[in-house]
Design a protein around this motif. Structure first.
Motif, mmCIF file in Angstrom:
data_model
loop_
_atom_site.group_PDB
_atom_site.id
_atom_site.type_symbol
_atom_site.label_atom_id
_atom_site.label_comp_id
_atom_site.label_asym_id
_atom_site.label_seq_id
_atom_site.Cartn_x
_atom_site.Cartn_y
_atom_site.Cartn_z
ATOM 1 N N GLN A 242 0.851 -1.196 0.000
ATOM 2 C CA GLN A 242 0.000 0.000 0.000
ATOM 3 C C GLN A 242 0.883 1.242 0.000
ATOM 4 N N VAL A 243 0.450 2.238 -0.724
ATOM 5 C CA VAL A 243 1.225 3.476 -0.795
ATOM 6 C C VAL A 243 1.112 4.236 0.527
ATOM 7 N N HIS A 244 2.204 4.851 0.920
ATOM 8 C CA HIS A 244 2.260 5.679 2.117
ATOM 9 C C HIS A 244 2.544 7.102 1.688
ATOM 10 N N LEU A 245 1.670 8.028 2.055
ATOM 11 C CA LEU A 245 1.790 9.410 1.603
ATOM 12 C C LEU A 245 2.264 10.319 2.729
ATOM 13 N N VAL A 246 3.172 11.222 2.380
ATOM 14 C CA VAL A 246 3.695 12.177 3.349
ATOM 15 C C VAL A 246 3.613 13.573 2.761
ATOM 16 N N GLU A 247 2.863 14.437 3.443
ATOM 17 C CA GLU A 247 2.708 15.817 2.994
ATOM 18 C C GLU A 247 3.746 16.720 3.666
ATOM 19 N N SER A 248 4.076 17.807 2.983
ATOM 20 C CA SER A 248 4.970 18.808 3.555
ATOM 21 C C SER A 248 4.739 20.136 2.867
ATOM 22 N N GLY A 249 5.295 21.196 3.423
ATOM 23 C CA GLY A 249 5.231 22.505 2.790
ATOM 24 C C GLY A 249 4.318 23.500 3.465
ATOM 25 N N GLY A 250 3.551 23.042 4.441
ATOM 26 C CA GLY A 250 2.666 23.971 5.128
ATOM 27 C C GLY A 250 3.448 24.928 6.000
ATOM 28 N N GLY A 251 2.742 25.936 6.497
ATOM 29 C CA GLY A 251 3.397 26.901 7.367
ATOM 30 C C GLY A 251 2.486 28.082 7.630
ATOM 31 N N PHE A 252 3.091 29.143 8.102
ATOM 32 C CA PHE A 252 2.353 30.366 8.447
ATOM 33 C C PHE A 252 2.716 31.434 7.426
ATOM 34 N N VAL A 253 1.687 31.959 6.738
ATOM 35 C CA VAL A 253 1.926 32.986 5.720
ATOM 36 C C VAL A 253 0.910 34.109 5.876
ATOM 37 N N GLN A 254 1.131 35.169 5.110
ATOM 38 C CA GLN A 254 0.215 36.301 5.110
ATOM 39 C C GLN A 254 -0.756 36.180 3.934
ATOM 40 N N ALA A 255 -1.894 36.808 4.060
ATOM 41 C CA ALA A 255 -2.857 36.832 2.960
ATOM 42 C C ALA A 255 -2.189 37.389 1.710
ATOM 43 N N GLY A 256 -2.452 36.749 0.575
ATOM 44 C CA GLY A 256 -1.848 37.160 -0.671
ATOM 45 C C GLY A 256 -0.570 36.424 -1.016
ATOM 46 N N ASP A 257 -0.013 35.720 -0.062
ATOM 47 C CA ASP A 257 1.225 34.961 -0.296
ATOM 48 C C ASP A 257 0.943 33.690 -1.106
ATOM 49 N N SER A 258 2.031 33.043 -1.506
ATOM 50 C CA SER A 258 1.944 31.773 -2.232
ATOM 51 C C SER A 258 2.718 30.702 -1.475
ATOM 52 N N VAL A 259 2.245 29.476 -1.573
ATOM 53 C CA VAL A 259 2.886 28.335 -0.918
ATOM 54 C C VAL A 259 2.709 27.119 -1.812
ATOM 55 N N ARG A 260 3.716 26.244 -1.822
ATOM 56 C CA ARG A 260 3.586 24.989 -2.550
ATOM 57 C C ARG A 260 3.654 23.830 -1.573
ATOM 58 N N LEU A 261 2.617 23.022 -1.599
ATOM 59 C CA LEU A 261 2.593 21.802 -0.793
ATOM 60 C C LEU A 261 3.086 20.632 -1.642
ATOM 61 N N SER A 262 3.723 19.674 -0.984
ATOM 62 C CA SER A 262 4.196 18.477 -1.659
ATOM 63 C C SER A 262 3.635 17.235 -0.977
ATOM 64 N N CYS A 263 3.425 16.214 -1.760
ATOM 65 C CA CYS A 263 2.972 14.922 -1.241
ATOM 66 C C CYS A 263 3.834 13.855 -1.903
ATOM 67 N N VAL A 264 4.595 13.157 -1.093
ATOM 68 C CA VAL A 264 5.492 12.129 -1.599
ATOM 69 C C VAL A 264 4.911 10.757 -1.317
ATOM 70 N N ALA A 265 4.934 9.911 -2.338
ATOM 71 C CA ALA A 265 4.439 8.542 -2.201
ATOM 72 C C ALA A 265 5.606 7.601 -1.953
ATOM 73 N N ALA A 266 5.480 6.802 -0.920
ATOM 74 C CA ALA A 266 6.495 5.791 -0.613
ATOM 75 C C ALA A 266 5.866 4.418 -0.777
#
Length: 126
Positions: A1-25
């Protein structure tokens, strides 16, 4: 079975940009459709985006259309991204990655998704 791990979250201000990642193991995304969901405090988990397949375009929740983009690493097919732009305070949530089968192409229901990751928190300040 695939195991998924998310990353990239955090604290930002309105109007900012963020990229989240999800890696499959353990497996690749070659025979499944990865997607993103989110859950804000006191609210139910809601659909955000799911990857497209062949001629089918990615699907997005109305609340994120035009601001979020889902994509995958085609070289290895083990990473899916969620590029989030023009973030708003209402985007604050725990973001989850999950997969669904090709037979569920077009589904945005959490019931059709599995292999849920632990989530990554995204907080947007006004």
């Amino acid at each position: 079975q695939v195991h998924l791990v998310e990353s990239g979250g955090g604290f930002v201000q309105a109007g900012d940009s963020v990229r989240l990642s999800c890696v499959a193991a353990g497996r690749t995304f070659s025979d499944s459709l990865p997607g993103w969901f989110r859950q804000a405090p006191g609210k139910e988990r809601e659909f955000v985006a799911v990857i497209g397949w062949r001629d089918a375009s990615p699907l997005y929740a109305d609340s994120v259309k035009g601001r979020f983009t889902i994509s995958r690493d085609d070289a290895n097919n083990t990473v899916v991204y969620l590029q989030m732009t023009n973030l708003k305070p209402e985007d604050t949530a725990l973001y989850y990655c999950a997969t669904t089968s090709l037979s569920k192409l077009g589904s945005t229901s959490a019931r059709d998704f599995g292999a849920w990751g632990q989530g990554t928190q995204g907080t947007v300040a006004a």
